[in-house]
Design a protein around this motif. Structure first.
Motif, short mmCIF file in Angstrom:
data_model
loop_
_atom_site.label_atom_id
_atom_site.label_comp_id
_atom_site.label_asym_id
_atom_site.label_seq_id
_atom_site.Cartn_x
_atom_site.Cartn_y
_atom_site.Cartn_z
N THR A 49 0.81 -1.22 0.00
CA THR A 49 0.00 0.00 0.00
C THR A 49 0.84 1.27 0.00
O THR A 49 0.40 2.29 -0.52
CB THR A 49 -0.94 0.01 1.22
N LEU A 78 1.69 1.87 -3.59
CA LEU A 78 0.49 2.33 -4.30
C LEU A 78 0.21 3.79 -3.98
O LEU A 78 -0.18 4.57 -4.86
CB LEU A 78 -0.71 1.46 -3.91
N ALA A 79 0.43 4.18 -2.73
CA ALA A 79 0.22 5.58 -2.34
C ALA A 79 1.21 6.50 -3.05
O ALA A 79 0.85 7.60 -3.49
CB ALA A 79 0.34 5.72 -0.82
N VAL A 94 -6.36 4.39 -2.34
CA VAL A 94 -5.55 3.17 -2.38
C VAL A 94 -6.41 1.97 -2.03
O VAL A 94 -6.34 0.92 -2.68
CB VAL A 94 -4.35 3.28 -1.41
#
Length: 327
Positions: A132, A135-136, A159
């Protein structure tokens, strides 16, 4: 002699990178004369692409040659290799030559070694859904390109809602940009949530229902996701990432590890503060349940890739997963 080889399964991000190079190389008024896009479905496409790459541009701007679905780095005969060895070093500076492929280059091939010498090679593979923090970072970069300001809560929500689907992420950010208008204030989650299609979030709800052994709820969520045209393999990807993360946490705790940073690193958890809540999820569930869940996810993925009936396969495996966590 700008030569590029872009590979990876994230076709949206890969093609965006190609379009950016295309915009940089071509003069808009002369683009129709200097743009060549060839697919390997066409006979002798690779040789045509090499010939076009050697051709001087017409009018203003440079020439741009794009060879789509190139197999050069997977298989390459001696005759083609000889042509590559002759042509690649000689491609003029006025040509941008781009090759794209979904497959990873085979490092053992002479053609791949030739590309490594003369081309810029870049990977475009989807970020694993459990990473994550990565992804952020990707989300913030895209938002910055669109001159869009978001709060940390809004980033976290996106996200969770979109996961690693770059095409959908770009679409959602475009919608949010229209919503933002000329405002310079960062948008918060309450403002963006009503317009975001949260397919990944529904997959996370499915995971939560499975983890709690709620078979009826889980089957309803499967039906909802399929009605939204959510691909079965994308649902499996989210479930696999969530089960993998919890399994690592459970294994670390069972082994006696108590350092949050060490556990978070093993579980690819970007924010160690999330570990407090994940501990609560795994502590009451036997290790055996988490260990058996991953093979079931792999069986589900295998069945879907073999062409199994999506609804039937998903329903069967979701019921089996729920059984692991019931009671």
């Amino acid at each position: 002699m700008p030569i590029y080889f872009f590979w990876g399964e994230d076709s949206f991000a890969r093609d965006r990178a190609v379009k950016a190079l295309q915009t940089k190389a071509l003069d808009p008024d002369w683009a129709s004369f200097n743009l060549d896009k060839l697919s390997t479905d066409q006979p002798d496409a690779i040789l045509q692409a090499l010939n076009q790459a050697m051709t001087p541009p017409f009018g203003l701007g440079d020439r741009f040659v794009w060879l789509v679905d190139s197999s050069i780095a997977q298989r390459c005969g001696e005759d083609l290799l000889a042509e590559l060895e002759r042509t690649l070093p000689a491609i003029p500076a006025t040509t941008t030559f781009v090759m794209t492929s979904a497959s990873k280059p085979d490092g053992r091939l002479k053609s791949t070694k030739l590309l490594q010498k003369y081309a810029e090679i870049q990977e475009f593979s989807p970020i694993p859904p459990w990473k994550t923090d990565h992804l952020a970072q990707q989300l913030r970069k895209l938002a910055q390109e669109l001159d869009l300001k978001l709060t940390q809560r809004a980033v976290d929500y996106l996200v969770e809602a979109v996961g690693n689907q770059t095409r959908q992420l770009h679409s959602e950010l475009e919608k949010i940009r229209l919503l933002a208008g000329t405002t310079q204030q960062p948008l918060d989650v309450d403002e963006i949530a009503p317009i975001v299609t949260a397919s990944n979030q529904n997959s996370l709800k499915l995971f939560a229902a499975i983890r709690q052994g709620q078979t009826t709820t889980a089957l309803e969520l499967v039906a909802d996701l399929l009605r939204q045209n959510e691909p079965g393999l994308r649902i499996v990807s989210t479930l696999t990432g969530q089960f993998r993360q919890r399994l690592w946490i459970k294994l670390m705790l069972e082994s006696g590890e108590r350092d949050d940073r060490t556990i978070a690193q093993a579980a690819d958890l970007g924010n160690p503060k999330q570990l407090y809540f994940l501990r609560q999820e795994v502590v009451r569930t036997p290790l055996q349940a988490w260990e058996r869940a991953l093979p079931l996810c792999l069986e589900l993925e295998f069945s879907l890739k073999r062409g199994g009936d999506e609804i039937a396969v998903l329903q069967t495996k979701v019921i089996e997963l729920c059984e692991l966590f019931r009671g």
